[in-house]
Design an enzyme around this catalytic site. Sequence first.
Site, PDB file in Angstrom:
ATOM      1  N   GLU A  45      49.158  37.011  47.485  1.00  0.00           N
ATOM      2  CA  GLU A  45      48.283  35.835  47.559  1.00  0.00           C
ATOM      3  C   GLU A  45      49.018  34.541  47.225  1.00  0.00           C
ATOM      4  OE1 GLU A  45      45.772  39.428  46.964  1.00  0.00           O
ATOM      5  OE2 GLU A  45      47.523  38.616  45.919  1.00  0.00           O
ATOM      6  N   ASP A 105      38.182  37.640  43.488  1.00  0.00           N
ATOM      7  CA  ASP A 105      38.773  38.054  42.216  1.00  0.00           C
ATOM      8  C   ASP A 105      40.293  37.898  42.220  1.00  0.00           C
ATOM      9  OD1 ASP A 105      36.203  40.017  41.235  1.00  0.00           O
ATOM     10  OD2 ASP A 105      36.540  39.792  43.382  1.00  0.00           O
ATOM     11  N   PHE A 106      40.917  37.940  43.399  1.00  0.00           N
ATOM     12  CA  PHE A 106      42.370  37.835  43.485  1.00  0.00           C
ATOM     13  C   PHE A 106      42.856  36.388  43.448  1.00  0.00           C
ATOM     14  CE2 PHE A 106      41.927  41.807  46.364  1.00  0.00           C
ATOM     15  CZ  PHE A 106      41.648  42.591  45.250  1.00  0.00           C
ATOM     16  N   HIS A 147      36.317  43.389  41.479  1.00  0.00           N
ATOM     17  CA  HIS A 147      36.072  43.136  42.891  1.00  0.00           C
ATOM     18  C   HIS A 147      34.631  42.700  43.151  1.00  0.00           C
ATOM     19  CE1 HIS A 147      39.598  45.753  42.892  1.00  0.00           C
ATOM     20  NE2 HIS A 147      39.876  45.342  44.122  1.00  0.00           N
ATOM     21  N   GLU A 169      45.011  38.830  54.288  1.00  0.00           N
ATOM     22  CA  GLU A 169      45.067  40.285  54.181  1.00  0.00           C
ATOM     23  C   GLU A 169      44.092  40.946  55.159  1.00  0.00           C
ATOM     24  OE1 GLU A 169      44.286  40.828  50.053  1.00  0.00           O
ATOM     25  OE2 GLU A 169      46.086  39.743  49.450  1.00  0.00           O
ATOM     26  N   PHE A 187      38.903  39.535  48.445  1.00  0.00           N
ATOM     27  CA  PHE A 187      38.061  39.375  47.258  1.00  0.00           C
ATOM     28  C   PHE A 187      38.456  38.121  46.471  1.00  0.00           C
ATOM     29  CE2 PHE A 187      38.199  43.866  48.266  1.00  0.00           C
ATOM     30  CZ  PHE A 187      36.868  44.242  48.216  1.00  0.00           C
TER      31      PHE A 187
END
Length: 343
Positions: free
Chosen positions: A70, A95-96, A139, A33, A93
């Site tokens: 993702e 977190d993803f 995040h 990304e 991030f």
Amino acid sequence: MTETPRVLSYLEALNEALRLEMEHDPSVVVFGEDNIGGTGCDGTLGHAWGPTRGLHVPFPGQIFDAPITEAAFVGAAVGAAATGLRPVADLLFVDFAGVCFDQILNQAAKLRYMVGGKAKVPLVIRSMWGTGMRRAAQHSQALYSLFTHIPGLKVVAPSNPVDAKGLLAASIQDDDPVIFFEHKLLYFGSRDVVPAERYTIPLGVANVVREGDDVTIVAIGRMVHEATKAAERLAAEGVRAEVIDPRTLSPFDFDTVYASVEKTSRLVVVDESNPRCSIATDIAGNVAEHRFSSLSAAVRTVTGPHAPVPFSGPLEDAYPPNADKIVDAVRSTLPSSVVSKAS
């Protein structure tokens, strides 16, 4: 005339590592990304802000942007690695990672094992982590403990530009999947003299940042800087703290930690992640199991609380470990006579 030392930021060091590896090996491909960035007002392409900025110019065939999918692009990276490329996938991030966790947990980590070593998975997944930028609960997490738990993955968390460049190069050259953690506050907040040449720092080798013989402090990522601040304050009180930066969490250099604890007899572990089932508890548990007779005090851990990261600025600032908390933890391991003398 003395030449001015070449100073790079953490972000610039990562960019240089990517550039040198792509230049050296055409099979290194970079995607994820915002790796290139969209078209700006002037009509030009390439407005990525991060470590991949500008790489599309010299390497147009080796870097591209992926959609916010993702599961798709990490799955593609696993397949690309298994069929001869060396992909570097950028999650932005960490977190993803939940969106593509099956691809990491059940494919990347296990493929080489399941086929008896007949396939390699030379994949790097880069990701930002950590508090400090007002990005709130989704995040700002420190999730390296999740990946360290999984056999088949290597986990890297550099604390400074020199290590960031050398460890990223080593990760790209490695034949196993590596999850590469980059703390957001270090991108522009950490600067150092970085060698211009291509080099690697071996995975699984810790760095003794500061030597001492009164207490061992093991710190992860950005916490190395807080631990160093704490060590400087403790030195003014006559306490000599040894600071160790593991650099890689899997494989982990327990030998260096054990040798330090044998010398100091005290251990404090500093870890920004949540306390339960964390890197801090793993290090503490291993030392307690394997070097219990060397300890003269209980192992102390300094971590974030077992709660999501808050969005409120003052609450977020209070969330991660800092030098004050580390100093307090070290003092709790010292004899009362030493503490009273210091205060």
